[in-house]
Design a protein around this motif. Sequence first.
Motif, PDB file in Angstrom:
ATOM      1  N   ALA A   1       0.831  -1.208   0.000  1.00  0.00           N
ATOM      2  CA  ALA A   1       0.000   0.000   0.000  1.00  0.00           C
ATOM      3  C   ALA A   1       0.863   1.256   0.000  1.00  0.00           C
ATOM      4  CB  ALA A   1      -0.932  -0.006   1.214  1.00  0.00           C
ATOM      5  N   TYR A   2       1.905   1.263   0.804  1.00  0.00           N
ATOM      6  CA  TYR A   2       2.790   2.430   0.853  1.00  0.00           C
ATOM      7  C   TYR A   2       3.537   2.617  -0.464  1.00  0.00           C
ATOM      8  CZ  TYR A   2       2.131   2.874   5.929  1.00  0.00           C
ATOM      9  OH  TYR A   2       1.615   3.068   7.182  1.00  0.00           O
ATOM     10  N   SER A   3       3.917   1.516  -1.108  1.00  0.00           N
ATOM     11  CA  SER A   3       4.610   1.618  -2.392  1.00  0.00           C
ATOM     12  C   SER A   3       3.703   2.258  -3.446  1.00  0.00           C
ATOM     13  CB  SER A   3       5.069   0.232  -2.856  1.00  0.00           C
ATOM     14  OG  SER A   3       5.984  -0.333  -1.948  1.00  0.00           O
ATOM     15  N   ILE A   4       2.446   1.855  -3.465  1.00  0.00           N
ATOM     16  CA  ILE A   4       1.489   2.483  -4.385  1.00  0.00           C
ATOM     17  C   ILE A   4       1.326   3.960  -4.058  1.00  0.00           C
ATOM     18  CG2 ILE A   4      -0.923   2.482  -5.159  1.00  0.00           C
ATOM     19  CD1 ILE A   4      -0.961  -0.544  -4.543  1.00  0.00           C
ATOM     20  N   SER A   5       1.265   4.266  -2.776  1.00  0.00           N
ATOM     21  CA  SER A   5       1.092   5.663  -2.360  1.00  0.00           C
ATOM     22  C   SER A   5       2.290   6.518  -2.740  1.00  0.00           C
ATOM     23  CB  SER A   5       0.848   5.726  -0.848  1.00  0.00           C
ATOM     24  OG  SER A   5      -0.351   5.087  -0.494  1.00  0.00           O
ATOM     25  N   ILE A   6       3.495   5.935  -2.733  1.00  0.00           N
ATOM     26  CA  ILE A   6       4.678   6.680  -3.150  1.00  0.00           C
ATOM     27  C   ILE A   6       4.529   7.144  -4.587  1.00  0.00           C
ATOM     28  CG2 ILE A   6       7.122   6.404  -3.754  1.00  0.00           C
ATOM     29  CD1 ILE A   6       7.455   4.744  -1.235  1.00  0.00           C
ATOM     30  N   LEU A   7       4.039   6.263  -5.458  1.00  0.00           N
ATOM     31  CA  LEU A   7       3.856   6.615  -6.866  1.00  0.00           C
ATOM     32  C   LEU A   7       2.810   7.719  -7.044  1.00  0.00           C
ATOM     33  CD1 LEU A   7       3.879   3.021  -8.432  1.00  0.00           C
ATOM     34  CD2 LEU A   7       5.774   4.653  -8.269  1.00  0.00           C
ATOM     35  N   MET A   8       1.863   7.790  -6.103  1.00  0.00           N
ATOM     36  CA  MET A   8       0.777   8.766  -6.221  1.00  0.00           C
ATOM     37  C   MET A   8       1.090  10.098  -5.545  1.00  0.00           C
ATOM     38  SD  MET A   8      -2.360   6.161  -5.336  1.00  0.00           S
ATOM     39  CE  MET A   8      -3.559   7.481  -5.243  1.00  0.00           C
ATOM     40  N   ALA A   9       2.124  10.152  -4.692  1.00  0.00           N
ATOM     41  CA  ALA A   9       2.320  11.311  -3.821  1.00  0.00           C
ATOM     42  C   ALA A   9       2.567  12.600  -4.598  1.00  0.00           C
ATOM     43  CB  ALA A   9       3.456  11.043  -2.841  1.00  0.00           C
ATOM     44  N   LEU A  10       3.557  12.631  -5.478  1.00  0.00           N
ATOM     45  CA  LEU A  10       3.852  13.861  -6.211  1.00  0.00           C
ATOM     46  C   LEU A  10       2.743  14.251  -7.182  1.00  0.00           C
ATOM     47  CD1 LEU A  10       7.698  13.861  -6.883  1.00  0.00           C
ATOM     48  CD2 LEU A  10       6.377  15.357  -5.389  1.00  0.00           C
ATOM     49  N   PRO A  11       2.150  13.296  -7.936  1.00  0.00           N
ATOM     50  CA  PRO A  11       1.001  13.696  -8.761  1.00  0.00           C
ATOM     51  C   PRO A  11      -0.144  14.290  -7.951  1.00  0.00           C
ATOM     52  CG  PRO A  11       1.839  11.571  -9.492  1.00  0.00           C
ATOM     53  CD  PRO A  11       2.578  11.907  -8.230  1.00  0.00           C
ATOM     54  N   LEU A  12      -0.413  13.735  -6.770  1.00  0.00           N
ATOM     55  CA  LEU A  12      -1.477  14.300  -5.933  1.00  0.00           C
ATOM     56  C   LEU A  12      -1.096  15.684  -5.423  1.00  0.00           C
ATOM     57  CD1 LEU A  12      -2.632  11.175  -3.899  1.00  0.00           C
ATOM     58  CD2 LEU A  12      -4.084  12.585  -5.377  1.00  0.00           C
ATOM     59  N   GLY A  13       0.182  15.870  -5.044  1.00  0.00           N
ATOM     60  CA  GLY A  13       0.634  17.189  -4.614  1.00  0.00           C
ATOM     61  C   GLY A  13       0.520  18.206  -5.730  1.00  0.00           C
ATOM     62  N   TRP A  14       0.924  17.805  -6.939  1.00  0.00           N
ATOM     63  CA  TRP A  14       0.794  18.694  -8.098  1.00  0.00           C
ATOM     64  C   TRP A  14      -0.677  19.018  -8.361  1.00  0.00           C
ATOM     65  CZ3 TRP A  14      -1.847  17.768 -12.653  1.00  0.00           C
ATOM     66  CH2 TRP A  14      -1.682  18.721 -13.662  1.00  0.00           C
ATOM     67  N   LEU A  15      -1.526  17.985  -8.262  1.00  0.00           N
ATOM     68  CA  LEU A  15      -2.950  18.193  -8.513  1.00  0.00           C
ATOM     69  C   LEU A  15      -3.547  19.147  -7.486  1.00  0.00           C
ATOM     70  CD1 LEU A  15      -5.139  17.162 -10.483  1.00  0.00           C
ATOM     71  CD2 LEU A  15      -5.711  15.416  -8.778  1.00  0.00           C
ATOM     72  N   ALA A  16      -3.128  19.025  -6.224  1.00  0.00           N
ATOM     73  CA  ALA A  16      -3.631  19.933  -5.196  1.00  0.00           C
ATOM     74  C   ALA A  16      -3.212  21.368  -5.483  1.00  0.00           C
ATOM     75  CB  ALA A  16      -3.119  19.493  -3.820  1.00  0.00           C
ATOM     76  N   ASP A  17      -1.972  21.570  -5.925  1.00  0.00           N
ATOM     77  CA  ASP A  17      -1.522  22.910  -6.289  1.00  0.00           C
ATOM     78  C   ASP A  17      -2.280  23.427  -7.508  1.00  0.00           C
ATOM     79  OD1 ASP A  17       0.338  23.140  -4.258  1.00  0.00           O
ATOM     80  OD2 ASP A  17       1.985  22.317  -5.456  1.00  0.00           O
ATOM     81  N   ARG A  18      -2.652  22.523  -8.412  1.00  0.00           N
ATOM     82  CA  ARG A  18      -3.286  22.916  -9.678  1.00  0.00           C
ATOM     83  C   ARG A  18      -4.770  23.233  -9.523  1.00  0.00           C
ATOM     84  NH1 ARG A  18      -1.796  24.661 -14.789  1.00  0.00           N
ATOM     85  NH2 ARG A  18      -3.567  24.309 -16.184  1.00  0.00           N
ATOM     86  N   ILE A  19      -5.515  22.358  -8.851  1.00  0.00           N
ATOM     87  CA  ILE A  19      -6.978  22.528  -8.811  1.00  0.00           C
ATOM     88  C   ILE A  19      -7.514  22.811  -7.420  1.00  0.00           C
ATOM     89  CG2 ILE A  19      -7.223  21.004 -10.801  1.00  0.00           C
ATOM     90  CD1 ILE A  19      -8.398  18.903  -8.870  1.00  0.00           C
ATOM     91  N   HIS A  20      -6.668  22.850  -6.407  1.00  0.00           N
ATOM     92  CA  HIS A  20      -6.999  23.170  -5.011  1.00  0.00           C
ATOM     93  C   HIS A  20      -7.234  21.902  -4.192  1.00  0.00           C
ATOM     94  CE1 HIS A  20      -8.491  25.225  -1.442  1.00  0.00           C
ATOM     95  NE2 HIS A  20      -8.055  26.335  -1.989  1.00  0.00           N
ATOM     96  N   PRO A  21      -6.688  21.851  -2.963  1.00  0.00           N
ATOM     97  CA  PRO A  21      -6.871  20.678  -2.097  1.00  0.00           C
ATOM     98  C   PRO A  21      -8.329  20.361  -1.782  1.00  0.00           C
ATOM     99  CG  PRO A  21      -5.119  22.089  -1.237  1.00  0.00           C
ATOM    100  CD  PRO A  21      -5.764  22.842  -2.360  1.00  0.00           C
ATOM    101  N   LEU A  22      -9.209  21.355  -1.823  1.00  0.00           N
ATOM    102  CA  LEU A  22     -10.620  21.087  -1.543  1.00  0.00           C
ATOM    103  C   LEU A  22     -11.208  20.081  -2.524  1.00  0.00           C
ATOM    104  CD1 LEU A  22     -12.103  24.611  -0.696  1.00  0.00           C
ATOM    105  CD2 LEU A  22     -11.919  22.657   0.842  1.00  0.00           C
TER     106      LEU A  22
END
Length: 449
Positions: free
Chosen positions: A300-321
């Motif tokens: 689960a953590y390995s999958i989350s590692i792959l998702m971490a930066l894309p999710l961070g970028w997405l939060a900066d792009r479209i807002h964490p809300l």
Amino acid sequence: MAEGEAGVIAPGARRAPGALAAAGFPLLLCFLLVGDLAWSLKERAMPDLFKTQLLAVSQDALLPNILFGALPALIAMVFGPLLGTWSDRTRTRIGRRIPFLLVCTPMISASIVGLAYSDAAAGLLWRWSGAGPASRQAFLVGWMCLCWTVYELFTVLANALFTALINDTVPHRILGRFFGLFRIVSLGVGVAFFYLVFNDELPALARTVLLVIAAAYMAGFMVLCAGVREPRYPPHQPAPAPGLRGLRRGTDQVDRFHGLLFLALAIGTVCVLPVNINSYAALAQFGVDRTSYGQAVAIAYSISILMALPLGWLADRIHPLRVGYAVLGLYAVCMLGAFALVDGRLSFLLWFVVHSVLAGAFLTGTAALLPALLPKAHFSALAAFSSSVTALLTVVCTVAVGGLLDWNGGDFRVIFLASGAAAACGVTCWYVLLRAYARAGCEKPGARS
């Protein structure tokens, strides 16, 4: 550059314009990552290490929910706002967060050492008391609970201060990606621990692992405190300014929005706790050994590692809300499905991995939410109030789930139902929050922030 974006201030200097500022940010990042590495080792390893110790001496279903849910929640609710306000008002030569971290760090390490020597310490207390042989185990459980209480007290405070320090020193325009990078470090530590250490041989290694964690945490945060230089803060303002950016219709509206924000974030945070806290205790019911559980967490953590930066970028792009709303909706559907489908070893491990990945995605996607919406001058105090709202719901949720497990004879399938139902309530609250944010005249949630 906006006032207060101190992440570009080089360690050893109060202010550094232009090229010097740009050169200082990588060094600041390194010091923060050293602290994050130590923090991650403690956060990823300690809960399951302590669960291993506790379940060896107590099978009470309510006790873990109190120690891992209600206890830290009550600490956050009682002490969080006080420390947050105190920290916001503090002005010292070394900053307003680091002095408190210098107090919390050795207390956390000392409590971990106390857990490492639980048998010896409890045995000594038992012999001093002159109590009968039947009470020895009670002394052991009591000592472990005492050490864990001290651990949770200073951990809750230190975690809030660490987040506030990041908020003070890192430019807000990159906070989502910055927290994504931190998640990668944290999850990488978790993968290593659960794949290499968390297995059927863990009880024999527990003391050594605890001592390593205590030493690593102390060393990491001492390096952090020595290397990071906080910015020059403006004089303390005695009262909070009304101030979500873009909310200009009056203080009452700001207060209502803050209240809705804190409630939505609290529900999203609390809904994962029934599975988080009780999954380890559920292993026996579904025939799962400790090694398989550790491997599932590592996956689960390995999958989350792959998702971490894309999710961070997405939060900066479209807002964490918006990110939080989407992930929470998916989590609700999956956990309600898990309640209906979990019936054995393989299905439990599968849905546990789904839970862990989506819970991590929510944390990553919303990590920059409060820094993005709260005024910087009073961030720590307002964030502590948000934690108090979360704490109140946590106490209610964890005690209720623990009581439910005692009542139904320990059928742990109900933890998926509890998480799914709570997440479904959270989705409704997040939808209302998104509408309120858009109506308030802020940037639209779908616009780039």
